[in-house]
Design a protein around this motif. Sequence first.
Motif, mmCIF file in Angstrom:
data_model
loop_
_atom_site.group_PDB
_atom_site.id
_atom_site.type_symbol
_atom_site.label_atom_id
_atom_site.label_comp_id
_atom_site.label_asym_id
_atom_site.label_seq_id
_atom_site.Cartn_x
_atom_site.Cartn_y
_atom_site.Cartn_z
ATOM 1 N N ARG A 18 43.419 52.641 41.391
ATOM 2 C CA ARG A 18 42.829 52.786 40.050
ATOM 3 C C ARG A 18 43.843 52.486 38.943
ATOM 4 O O ARG A 18 43.476 52.086 37.847
ATOM 5 C CB ARG A 18 42.291 54.198 39.863
ATOM 6 C CG ARG A 18 41.082 54.477 40.710
ATOM 7 C CD ARG A 18 40.579 55.873 40.464
ATOM 8 N NE ARG A 18 39.462 56.179 41.341
ATOM 9 C CZ ARG A 18 39.021 57.391 41.571
ATOM 10 N NH1 ARG A 18 39.600 58.427 40.993
ATOM 11 N NH2 ARG A 18 38.008 57.592 42.382
ATOM 12 N N ALA A 19 45.123 52.670 39.246
ATOM 13 C CA ALA A 19 46.154 52.479 38.225
ATOM 14 C C ALA A 19 46.495 51.005 37.983
ATOM 15 O O ALA A 19 46.618 50.569 36.844
ATOM 16 C CB ALA A 19 47.419 53.242 38.611
ATOM 17 N N CYS A 20 46.625 50.222 39.072
ATOM 18 C CA CYS A 20 47.062 48.832 38.890
ATOM 19 C C CYS A 20 46.100 47.801 39.472
ATOM 20 O O CYS A 20 46.302 46.605 39.300
ATOM 21 C CB CYS A 20 48.457 48.642 39.485
ATOM 22 S SG CYS A 20 48.514 48.680 41.287
ATOM 23 N N GLY A 21 45.067 48.247 40.202
ATOM 24 C CA GLY A 21 44.085 47.324 40.757
ATOM 25 C C GLY A 21 44.474 46.689 42.082
ATOM 26 O O GLY A 21 43.766 45.830 42.597
ATOM 27 N N GLU A 22 45.600 47.083 42.660
ATOM 28 C CA GLU A 22 46.070 46.528 43.930
ATOM 29 C C GLU A 22 45.147 46.966 45.069
ATOM 30 O O GLU A 22 44.711 48.104 45.140
ATOM 31 C CB GLU A 22 47.498 47.003 44.206
ATOM 32 C CG GLU A 22 48.140 46.369 45.402
ATOM 33 C CD GLU A 22 48.417 44.885 45.207
ATOM 34 O OE1 GLU A 22 48.318 44.154 46.188
ATOM 35 O OE2 GLU A 22 48.737 44.469 44.076
ATOM 36 N N CYS A 23 44.847 46.050 45.976
ATOM 37 C CA CYS A 23 44.055 46.369 47.163
ATOM 38 C C CYS A 23 45.011 46.845 48.256
ATOM 39 O O CYS A 23 45.927 46.115 48.650
ATOM 40 C CB CYS A 23 43.283 45.143 47.630
ATOM 41 S SG CYS A 23 42.261 45.485 49.075
ATOM 42 N N ILE A 24 44.822 48.063 48.749
ATOM 43 C CA ILE A 24 45.702 48.673 49.750
ATOM 44 C C ILE A 24 44.947 48.750 51.076
ATOM 45 O O ILE A 24 43.829 49.237 51.120
ATOM 46 C CB ILE A 24 46.134 50.095 49.316
ATOM 47 C CG1 ILE A 24 46.642 50.117 47.883
ATOM 48 C CG2 ILE A 24 47.144 50.672 50.297
ATOM 49 C CD1 ILE A 24 47.874 49.309 47.630
ATOM 50 N N GLU A 25 45.565 48.269 52.129
ATOM 51 C CA GLU A 25 44.962 48.322 53.455
ATOM 52 C C GLU A 25 45.886 49.060 54.414
ATOM 53 O O GLU A 25 47.091 49.003 54.289
ATOM 54 C CB GLU A 25 44.711 46.912 53.996
ATOM 55 C CG GLU A 25 43.705 46.134 53.197
ATOM 56 C CD GLU A 25 43.425 44.775 53.788
ATOM 57 O OE1 GLU A 25 43.402 44.662 55.027
ATOM 58 O OE2 GLU A 25 43.248 43.832 53.011
ATOM 59 N N GLU A 51 48.528 56.096 51.874
ATOM 60 C CA GLU A 51 47.882 56.970 50.905
ATOM 61 C C GLU A 51 48.509 56.839 49.529
ATOM 62 O O GLU A 51 48.174 57.567 48.616
ATOM 63 C CB GLU A 51 47.941 58.420 51.385
ATOM 64 C CG GLU A 51 47.135 58.632 52.650
ATOM 65 C CD GLU A 51 47.034 60.086 53.058
ATOM 66 O OE1 GLU A 51 47.537 60.954 52.332
ATOM 67 O OE2 GLU A 51 46.439 60.337 54.110
ATOM 68 N N GLN A 52 49.441 55.897 49.395
ATOM 69 C CA GLN A 52 50.112 55.669 48.126
ATOM 70 C C GLN A 52 50.199 54.160 47.903
ATOM 71 O O GLN A 52 50.442 53.398 48.841
ATOM 72 C CB GLN A 52 51.509 56.277 48.166
ATOM 73 C CG GLN A 52 52.223 56.262 46.847
ATOM 74 C CD GLN A 52 53.551 57.001 46.917
ATOM 75 O OE1 GLN A 52 54.037 57.337 47.999
ATOM 76 N NE2 GLN A 52 54.150 57.244 45.772
ATOM 77 N N CYS A 53 49.969 53.731 46.676
ATOM 78 C CA CYS A 53 50.031 52.310 46.337
ATOM 79 C C CYS A 53 51.471 51.815 46.454
ATOM 80 O O CYS A 53 52.380 52.411 45.872
ATOM 81 C CB CYS A 53 49.498 52.092 44.916
ATOM 82 S SG CYS A 53 49.586 50.369 44.360
ATOM 83 N N TRP A 54 51.662 50.723 47.174
ATOM 84 C CA TRP A 54 53.007 50.176 47.345
ATOM 85 C C TRP A 54 53.483 49.510 46.052
ATOM 86 O O TRP A 54 54.673 49.367 45.809
ATOM 87 C CB TRP A 54 53.040 49.168 48.497
ATOM 88 C CG TRP A 54 52.254 47.921 48.195
ATOM 89 C CD1 TRP A 54 50.935 47.700 48.441
ATOM 90 C CD2 TRP A 54 52.734 46.744 47.549
ATOM 91 N NE1 TRP A 54 50.557 46.455 47.989
ATOM 92 C CE2 TRP A 54 51.654 45.842 47.439
ATOM 93 C CE3 TRP A 54 53.962 46.354 47.047
ATOM 94 C CZ2 TRP A 54 51.767 44.592 46.858
ATOM 95 C CZ3 TRP A 54 54.066 45.093 46.468
ATOM 96 C CH2 TRP A 54 52.975 44.231 46.383
ATOM 97 N N ASN A 55 52.535 49.098 45.201
ATOM 98 C CA ASN A 55 52.876 48.368 43.985
ATOM 99 C C ASN A 55 53.315 49.294 42.853
ATOM 100 O O ASN A 55 54.331 49.048 42.209
ATOM 101 C CB ASN A 55 51.671 47.525 43.548
ATOM 102 C CG ASN A 55 52.020 46.579 42.426
ATOM 103 O OD1 ASN A 55 53.076 45.964 42.426
ATOM 104 N ND2 ASN A 55 51.126 46.452 41.479
ATOM 105 N N GLY A 69 52.897 53.052 43.081
ATOM 106 C CA GLY A 69 53.210 54.412 43.529
ATOM 107 C C GLY A 69 52.109 55.434 43.304
ATOM 108 O O GLY A 69 52.283 56.601 43.645
ATOM 109 N N ALA A 70 50.965 55.004 42.754
ATOM 110 C CA ALA A 70 49.855 55.937 42.534
ATOM 111 C C ALA A 70 49.275 56.389 43.861
ATOM 112 O O ALA A 70 49.274 55.653 44.840
ATOM 113 C CB ALA A 70 48.778 55.273 41.684
ATOM 114 N N CYS A 71 48.776 57.607 43.891
ATOM 115 C CA CYS A 71 48.174 58.169 45.104
ATOM 116 C C CYS A 71 46.748 57.690 45.275
ATOM 117 O O CYS A 71 46.051 57.384 44.293
ATOM 118 C CB CYS A 71 48.200 59.686 45.062
ATOM 119 S SG CYS A 71 49.866 60.353 45.199
ATOM 120 N N MET A 72 46.321 57.630 46.532
ATOM 121 C CA MET A 72 44.962 57.242 46.861
ATOM 122 C C MET A 72 43.985 58.239 46.248
ATOM 123 O O MET A 72 44.220 59.447 46.318
ATOM 124 C CB MET A 72 44.793 57.221 48.379
ATOM 125 C CG MET A 72 43.402 56.861 48.847
ATOM 126 S SD MET A 72 43.289 56.753 50.649
ATOM 127 C CE MET A 72 43.283 58.465 51.084
#
Length: 101
Positions: A79-86, A90-94, A96-99
């Motif tokens: 939700r913070a940066c729009g990165e698709c995480i697969e 549970e944390q965005c690699w781009n 650092g926001a939590c799932m």
Amino acid sequence: MLRLTQAPDIAMAMLWRDLLCEAGMPASVQRQHLGAAAGQLPPGECLPEIWLAHEEHAERARALLREFERLPQRQWLCRACGECIEGGFEQCWNCGACMPR
């Protein structure tokens, strides 16, 4: 010592070895540099192998690796940066926001 299994690549072999060691089952990776001989030897003989120090750990080690293969895999949009995480993250690699829960 007991040969537990072959890994598809050296990265997975190291991950499995670390998982087993952390669970109290001493393990080592053998044939980790044999990939360089691919083409000279049959491919099945060049894969890294996981060896257990104690044969009595075999059943528990196989169960742990099966459990590891069944870890939940997710796909979510940060939700913070729009990165698709697969995967199991549970944390965005781009950013650092939590799932989101």
